[in-house]
Design a protein around this motif. Structure first.
Motif, PDB file in Angstrom:
ATOM      1  N   THR A  30       0.867  -1.212  -0.085  1.00 47.61           N
ATOM      2  CA  THR A  30       0.017   0.114   0.214  1.00 47.61           C
ATOM      3  C   THR A  30       0.860   1.244  -0.008  1.00 47.61           C
ATOM      4  OG1 THR A  30      -1.736  -1.100   1.172  1.00 47.61           O
ATOM      5  CG2 THR A  30      -1.905   1.099   1.190  1.00 47.61           C
ATOM      6  N   GLY A  33       2.754   1.304  -3.373  1.00 48.46           N
ATOM      7  CA  GLY A  33       1.755   1.893  -4.418  1.00 48.46           C
ATOM      8  C   GLY A  33       1.376   3.405  -4.265  1.00 48.46           C
ATOM      9  N   LEU A  34       0.926   3.856  -2.827  1.00 49.36           N
ATOM     10  CA  LEU A  34       0.702   5.386  -2.981  1.00 49.36           C
ATOM     11  C   LEU A  34       1.789   6.211  -3.074  1.00 49.36           C
ATOM     12  CD1 LEU A  34      -1.556   4.981   0.345  1.00 49.36           C
ATOM     13  CD2 LEU A  34      -2.377   5.574  -1.797  1.00 49.36           C
ATOM     14  N   ILE A  36       4.247   5.527  -4.984  1.00 49.63           N
ATOM     15  CA  ILE A  36       4.582   5.794  -6.607  1.00 49.63           C
ATOM     16  C   ILE A  36       3.364   6.759  -7.081  1.00 49.63           C
ATOM     17  CG2 ILE A  36       4.383   4.647  -8.873  1.00 49.63           C
ATOM     18  CD1 ILE A  36       5.608   2.094  -7.454  1.00 49.63           C
ATOM     19  N   THR A  37       2.068   6.643  -6.671  1.00 45.64           N
ATOM     20  CA  THR A  37       0.911   7.344  -7.140  1.00 45.64           C
ATOM     21  C   THR A  37       1.221   8.805  -7.019  1.00 45.64           C
ATOM     22  OG1 THR A  37      -0.601   5.398  -6.965  1.00 45.64           O
ATOM     23  CG2 THR A  37      -1.352   7.608  -7.185  1.00 45.64           C
ATOM     24  N   MET A  38       1.373   8.822  -5.586  1.00 45.00           N
ATOM     25  CA  MET A  38       1.696  10.377  -5.268  1.00 45.00           C
ATOM     26  C   MET A  38       2.932  11.116  -5.747  1.00 45.00           C
ATOM     27  SD  MET A  38       0.778   9.890  -1.119  1.00 45.00           S
ATOM     28  CE  MET A  38       1.227  11.835  -0.733  1.00 45.00           C
ATOM     29  N   VAL A  40       3.980  10.205  -9.015  1.00 46.69           N
ATOM     30  CA  VAL A  40       3.526  10.513 -10.229  1.00 46.69           C
ATOM     31  C   VAL A  40       2.716  11.813 -10.372  1.00 46.69           C
ATOM     32  CG1 VAL A  40       2.359   9.658 -12.217  1.00 46.69           C
ATOM     33  CG2 VAL A  40       3.857   7.999 -10.973  1.00 46.69           C
ATOM     34  N   TRP A  41       1.911  11.680  -9.490  1.00 43.93           N
ATOM     35  CA  TRP A  41       0.881  12.646  -9.327  1.00 43.93           C
ATOM     36  C   TRP A  41       1.665  14.157  -9.034  1.00 43.93           C
ATOM     37  CZ3 TRP A  41      -3.632  14.264 -10.831  1.00 43.93           C
ATOM     38  CH2 TRP A  41      -4.224  15.482 -10.261  1.00 43.93           C
ATOM     39  N   SER A 192       2.727  14.512   1.562  1.00 43.96           N
ATOM     40  CA  SER A 192       2.840  13.482   0.995  1.00 43.96           C
ATOM     41  C   SER A 192       3.301  12.268   2.145  1.00 43.96           C
ATOM     42  CB  SER A 192       3.662  12.987  -0.317  1.00 43.96           C
ATOM     43  OG  SER A 192       3.220  13.952  -1.425  1.00 43.96           O
TER      44      SER A 192
END
Length: 518
Positions: A30, A33-34, A36-38, A40-41, A192
């Motif tokens: 988790t 994944g978060l 990486i997502t954050m 990228v965002w 983040s």
């Protein structure tokens, strides 16, 4: 931390240890994944912010370029150019954000420097200037100067002739943009990190309620189930995925419990059948052995009767002839009478032994070749396993049935197989096949081995009693003689084919059932 570093971290976390708990892997996956997502965002947001800042600065530079182009259009002479130079220097001095202003005149792919002023050293590449002149569109570039990061703009002035175009080049410092981007990155990083910590805390609290307690209940029920308590079931508290898992487990447990109950019944039934079949095999083995021994004794007794009966009859005959003469002394006549009586007594003993070893009357019944072999082959299984011998059977289902004496025909087959086993002391293969011979109206049973074969001089006499290739002592040479007599008693005949070193084949010809009833 860029995207590549986050991917590497995620891979290391996944591959670190396959024995890690689900909680740890769930949290790690988790967070990764978060992250990486954050990341990228955040990169998208920072890129958009940078683009906005650059666009704003480019618009400001375009306004400066328009002003410069207006000055140039009003002062096209040499004195005007000198005044324009002075104006550009004043403009550079008054606006600390400006680093350099240049004016170029492009004529037929020739680039001429017209005027300019600067705080930094920089030479515009001719290729970029020519490209802007040819396309007639402005272009900006990000630069790194000795004074810091900057943004450069090449602006084509509209209204020029076909052969001439004025290009205004302006460079402005972008330190403010860099500071804004740096603060934005810091803000993104700390926000983040705070969000990840909050999510981690929430995961730790919710894991026990959503996963830990239901999983503990399921594991406890499975442990009880493994201990043999098949009545244990998982309580269905919620109609979610855990409830579906519990329902499927309970259904599986019901099936296992039913299967175990049926298996117990089947095992009990099979145990009874095994005991029954084992007893039948033992009885069958005993009956076949008794018949085999009785047949061997019958042959032995018949030969003894023949070998002893002839001289006994001769002795008795000679004694009677001598008694017919007169003038014998009383004691001699008495002794001759004793000789006659004792020879008669010995003959009676021999006849009684023959009667005692006589085979019982055959009991014929309808049987298939497959049935006969299924009852016979288990009797020789210990011998073939010990001798490393394999048996192959090729029995056609359409083979006719036989009307035979079960135990006598098994005795015949056992004698043949035993001879084949003795012919292969180092192991080998026995092949048994059966087929119908419709022309001869017989069933042909072939027993072939890969043994050493029978010598040519012995092949013609191998069915005679007490004829054997073995030189050791014992009751040898009765096996094939017994087989021959049994097959004759069934109205068939036997053929033996053998080549020394290539094995032996014994072929039994038995009449079909329809012939038996004719």
């Amino acid at each position: 931390m860029n995207l590549a570093m986050l991917k590497t971290l995620l891979t290391k976390i996944i591959d670190y240890n396959s024995n890690l708990t689900v909680r740890f892997r769930l949290v790690a996956m988790t967070i990764a994944g978060l992250a990486i997502t954050m990341a990228v965002w955040g990169m998208i947001q920072l890129s958009a912010l940078d683009r906005i800042l650059v666009d704003q600065q480019v618009k400001r530079l375009e306004g400066v370029a328009e002003t410069v182009s207006t000055f140039y259009q009003h002062f096209p002479t040499r004195h005007g150019i000198a005044a324009l130079d002075s104006a550009l220097k004043d403009h550079i001095q008054s606006d600390v954000r400006l680093a350099r202003i240049d004016i170029f005149d492009t004529r037929r792919s020739n680039i001429n420097y017209v005027a300019g002023s600067s705080r930094v050293q920089y030479e515009w590449p001719d290729g970029i200037v020519s490209e802007v002149s040819a396309k007639g569109k402005s272009r900006y570039v990000k630069l790194e100067t000795e004074a810091g990061p900057s943004v450069g703009l090449l602006y084509p002035v509209s209204g020029d002739t076909k052969d001439s175009r004025i290009i205004v080049g302006i460079i402005a410092f972008s330190r403010a943009n860099a500071e804004i981007m740096s603060r934005a990155k810091q803000l993104l990083f700390f926000s983040s990190a705070g969000l990840l910590l909050a999510i981690l805390l929430l995961l730790g609290i919710s894991y026990g309620w959503l996963i830990g307690r239901p999983l503990k209940t399921i594991i406890g029920t499975i442990d009880e189930f493994q201990k043999g308590r098949y009545v244990e079931r998982i309580p269905i508290v919620r109609e979610d995925e855990w409830g579906q898992l519990a329902d499927h487990f309970n259904q599986m447990a019901d099936e296992i419990q039913n299967v175990m109950a049926r298996n117990l019944d089947l095992t009990s039934h099979l145990a009874d059948r095994v005991r029954e079949e084992t007893l039948n095999v033992v009885q069958l083995q005993k009956q076949v052995d008794d018949l085999k021994q009785l047949t061997a004794l019958g042959h032995l007794t018949a030969n003894l009767a023949h070998d002893l009966g002839t001289p006994l009859h001769s002795i008795a005959g000679l004694a009677r002839l001598m008694l017919e003469r007169e003038g014998w002394p009383p004691d001699v006549a008495h002794k001759l009478n004793l000789i006659v009586e004792q020879t008669q007594r010995l003959d009676n003993v021999i006849q009684n032994v023959r009667k005692a070893t006589r085979l019982p009357e055959p009991h014929f019944e309808l049987m298939t070749v497959s049935k006969i072999l299924s009852e016979t082959l288990p009797l020789v299984e210990p011998l073939i396993q010990k001798s490393c011998i394999s048996i192959e059977t090729h029995i056609d289902r359409s083979t006719s049935s036989l009307y035979v004496d079960r135990y006598r025909i098994q005795t015949a087959l056992l004698n043949i197989i035993q001879n084949s086993i003795e012919a292969m002391p180092d192991g080998g293969r026995i092949t048994i096949s059966a087929e119908d011979d419709r022309a001869a109206r017989t069933v042909k049973i072939l027993i072939a081995d890969s043994g050493k074969g029978i010598a040519t001089d012995l092949l013609e006499k191998v069915c005679e009693p007490f004829v054997s290739s073995h030189t050791d002592e014992g009751m040898r040479g009765l096996g094939l003689a017994i087989v021959r007599d049994i097959i004759k008693a069934h109205g068939g005949h036997m053929d033996i084919q053998s080549t020394p070193g290539s094995g032996t084949s014994v072929i039994l010809f038995l009449r079909m059932v329809e012939d038996t009833f004719d």
